[in-house]
Design an enzyme around this catalytic site. Structure first.
Site, PDB file in Angstrom:
ATOM      1  N   ASP A 175       0.830  -1.214   0.000  1.00 25.17           N
ATOM      2  CA  ASP A 175       0.000   0.000   0.000  1.00 25.17           C
ATOM      3  C   ASP A 175       0.862   1.261   0.000  1.00 25.17           C
ATOM      4  OD1 ASP A 175      -2.544  -0.882  -0.245  1.00 25.17           O
ATOM      5  OD2 ASP A 175      -3.190  -0.445   1.795  1.00 25.17           O
ATOM      6  N   ASP A 231      -7.717  -6.792  13.545  1.00 24.89           N
ATOM      7  CA  ASP A 231      -7.340  -8.107  14.051  1.00 24.89           C
ATOM      8  C   ASP A 231      -8.228  -8.534  15.217  1.00 24.89           C
ATOM      9  OD1 ASP A 231      -6.359  -6.102  15.633  1.00 24.89           O
ATOM     10  OD2 ASP A 231      -4.257  -6.693  15.477  1.00 24.89           O
TER      11      ASP A 231
END
Length: 691
Positions: free
Chosen positions: A274, A427
């Site tokens: 990214d 997460d």
């Protein structure tokens, strides 16, 4: 013929001189004289020689002691000089945490919090002057109420005006200020005790695991299949490496992942880049191309629009058509370097265990001894993995996914809704949703994955802000789902009250409120009291328990206690931002890495360079050279900063410590003094990397 010195050898005590400071000259020690070797059997002569020898040895010993003391004083002086120079440079540069690039909304929130602390500091300074004046007027703080009736009934005069004002202030304290302050203190003490009890139970659980040698063991047939040369159990594994502008670490991460001991036909490595820096993009592409030429099954993916940060990156990668051919996905952040047997030690746990959704490995740190900041982080994370994660994994099969160094069953990800971009802790989000779907987790404390700790306070502070604001965002979003989930009442209780409220909300709340607000206030409002066991004894015991998983860190137990209270400012601010969905709760800043390698990584890199030769054309070399020439003008220079909130709290605590001297509160004084110094060091950015 034997040498002449073999008959009557000279026996004496040897003196070893150890030089510790090269700036000091060594005292020259004379060799034994001829008189020392003359044989004289008379008792008087031997006694005189013995006294003479002992006197010389004592002189040498005293000289060595003086030399060592002088060297120690010199080192202290040089340390203080360097410390003063750093402080002057920090103040002269004028760079503060308010200079960061952030939105107007975030600046408003942070400025409001800072202004609250600053007003509180101003009132404390005013009250300190008032109390000192009262002390010299004869007001002794042990029992000021004894003089109230006399002062209030005495006719008002000019010379008694101060006594009248101070008596009124004491009445206001007793009737209006101390009751609510004492109530708030009692609430925080209760939360403190509950949280300490939770930590004690976790430590007892860890002790029980060690005593009984409990650890997850894969099925024997799964291990036997891996050892079989026919490769009967090598499922298809997808490996994802999300990264963003992490030029310092991508090489060692790719080298480690491409060296995993797993059949190449059964593995695919996705490099999910990214990066918005074109030079970094081209360098990562070149490294991927290099490993492709050397037989690795690896692909490069780049998103132009970085929606959802890491969660969006992983979600986009899972949407590829070929993902359906894979059964498991292993995730590694850009600074993680898994050992070659990582998959062979994690994947077998899934065989014949259809309820298992996640296998999480432990982190280890290649730079844990780099500076004081990394040492203190190592204490915290060692407790997190060895105690919290291991105990929760063994007894309830649930814990928060750490975002990396873990292997997911792709079916579990899909049934849980996949990656969502709604919080900054994707997460933990997927772990909670998977647990609500009935999936179980395993934590492997003996499988370690090396990585890096942030070495600068700026990077660590931003990381902690994200880690403590995200869980509060998630709690708001997941609470209805937890209440209506088809799981046992115990699991709901554990997730709501222990996992979220006690460990994510209560801990930063009472740490900041009790030790940074209430304790200083009790110095100026002594009618509300904090017992010494709250200020000293229980925090010391809890710090001792925290250090147990990292026994080499015991010398840092006091700095650890002080630093954890110092970090409560950042954690409390982050918790409030996430709970009330303020602007700073949605910040995502990639933690800066330095690219340090462990010894194993250095050996691997040497072997790679010696065995593998780069062949073929390098892609986009012209673009790389042009961008590298322009890069020094565009890259940001790292600076140390001044952190205003920490500095304001430092002066507040030091002011309160001065006030505690008037009432002779020994333990409170020392705690406030050292805690104020700790805030001062952190506020001047003197604890981590110095640039």
């Amino acid at each position: 013929m034997a040498p002449w010195w073999g008959k009557d050898s000279h026996k004496g005590s040897s003196v070893v001189v150890k030089m510790e400071n090269p700036n000091w000259s060594m005292v020259e020690l004379e060799a034994p004289s001829e008189d020392d070797f003359l044989v004289d059997n008379s008792p008087t002569s031997s006694q005189e020689k013995g006294r003479s020898k002992n006197a010389r040895q004592l002189t040498w010993l005293l000289l060595l002691k003086v030399h060592r003391a002088a060297g120690f004083l010199t080192s202290i002086g040089s340390t203080l000089l360097s410390f003063g120079s750093a402080v002057r440079h920090r103040v002269a540069s004028g760079r503060t945490d308010d200079n960061d690039n952030e939105t107007d909304e975030n600046k408003t929130v942070r400025t409001g919090f800072y202004n609250f602390i600053r007003v509180f500091l101003g009132l404390s300074l005013l009250l300190l002057g008032f109390e000192i004046a009262a002390y010299f007027k004869g007001w002794h703080f042990g029992a000021p109420h004894l003089q109230l009736q006399y002062i209030l009934t005495f006719p008002l005069g000019v010379k008694d005006l101060f006594d009248w004002l101070y008596a009124g202030w004491v009445l206001i304290r007793v009737d209006y200020l101390s009751p609510p302050l004492q109530f708030l203190a009692n609430v925080c003490i209760f939360l403190f005790l509950v949280q300490s009890l939770d930590r004690l139970i976790l430590c007892l659980g860890c002790f029980w695991i060690r005593l009984k040698r409990i650890k997850p063991i894969p099925k024997r047939e799964a291990v036997a299949d891996l050892e079989n040369e026919e490769h009967t159990f090598f499922p298809m594994v997808l490996i994802q490496i999300p990264m963003c502008n992490e030029r310092e670490v991508y090489k060692q991460s790719l080298a480690a992942v491409c060296s995993l001991d797993w059949p190449m036909s059964k593995i695919l490595i996705q490099v999910l880049d990214d990066s918005d820096d074109p030079v970094t993009q081209l360098l990562i592409k070149e490294e991927v191309h290099y490993w492709q030429q050397n037989g690795a099954h690896i692909v490069y993916r780049h998103r132009v629009i970085r929606d959802g940060y890491k969660a969006g990156n992983l979600k986009s990668a899972m949407s590829c058509s070929y993902v359906k051919d894979y059964e498991y996905v292993a995730i590694f952040d850009a600074d993680f370097q898994p050992a070659s047997d990582f998959l062979k030690r994690t994947i077998p746990h899934f065989k014949n265990n259809e309820e298992l959704g996640l296998v999480q490995a432990r982190w280890s740190f290649v730079n844990k001894d780099e500076n004081l900041l990394t040492r203190l982080q190592n204490i915290n994370l060692s407790f997190h993995f060895e105690v919290e994660q291991q105990v929760n994994g063994v007894f309830i099969n649930f814990f928060g996914f750490n975002g990396t160094a873990g292997v997911w069953r792709i079916k579990a990800l899909e049934e849980s809704g996949g990656w969502l971009e709604r919080t900054t802790v994707e997460d933990m989000d997927i772990a909670v949703r998977a647990h609500l779907q009935g999936w179980k987790f395993i934590f492997l404390n003996d499988v370690e994955c090396p990585c890096e700790l942030p070495e600068s306070y700026e990077a660590y502070r931003k990381q902690q802000h994200r880690w403590h604001s995200g869980p509060m965002q998630l709690f708001r979003l997941c609470l209805p789902d937890i209440i209506h989930a088809k799981i046992s009442v115990w699991k709901k209780f554990n997730m709501i009250f222990l996992f979220f409220l006690l460990r994510k909300l209560v801990l930063p709340f009472y740490s900041f409120t009790l030790f940074c607000i209430i304790l200083p206030m009790t110095m100026f409002i002594p009618e509300a009291e904090l017992p010494a066991w709250v200020v000293c004894y229980i925090p010391a015991i809890m710090s001792f328990l925290n250090v147990l998983p990292a026994p080499r860190s015991f010398p840092f137990i006091v700095p650890y206690l002080l630093f954890e209270n110092t970090m409560s400012v950042t954690k409390f601010n982050a918790m409030i931002s996430g709970l009330f969905q303020l602007g700073s709760a949605y910040e995502w800043i990639v933690t800066k890495k330095s690219g340090r390698s462990s010894e194993g990584d250095l050996v691997a890199l040497v072997e790679k360079e010696s065995k593998l030769q780069r062949t073929g054309s390098e892609p986009n070399l012209d673009e790389i050279s042009v961008d590298l020439q322009q890069e020094p003008m565009t890259r940001k220079t790292k600076h140390n900063r001044i952190y205003t909130k920490e500095l304001a709290l430092a002066f507040l605590l030091l002011t309160a410590s001065a006030r505690s001297l008037l009432s002779a509160q020994g333990i409170h004084f020392y705690f406030l003094l050292f805690q104020g110094i700790s805030f001062l060091l952190v506020g001047l950015d003197l604890i981590g990397e110095q640039v």
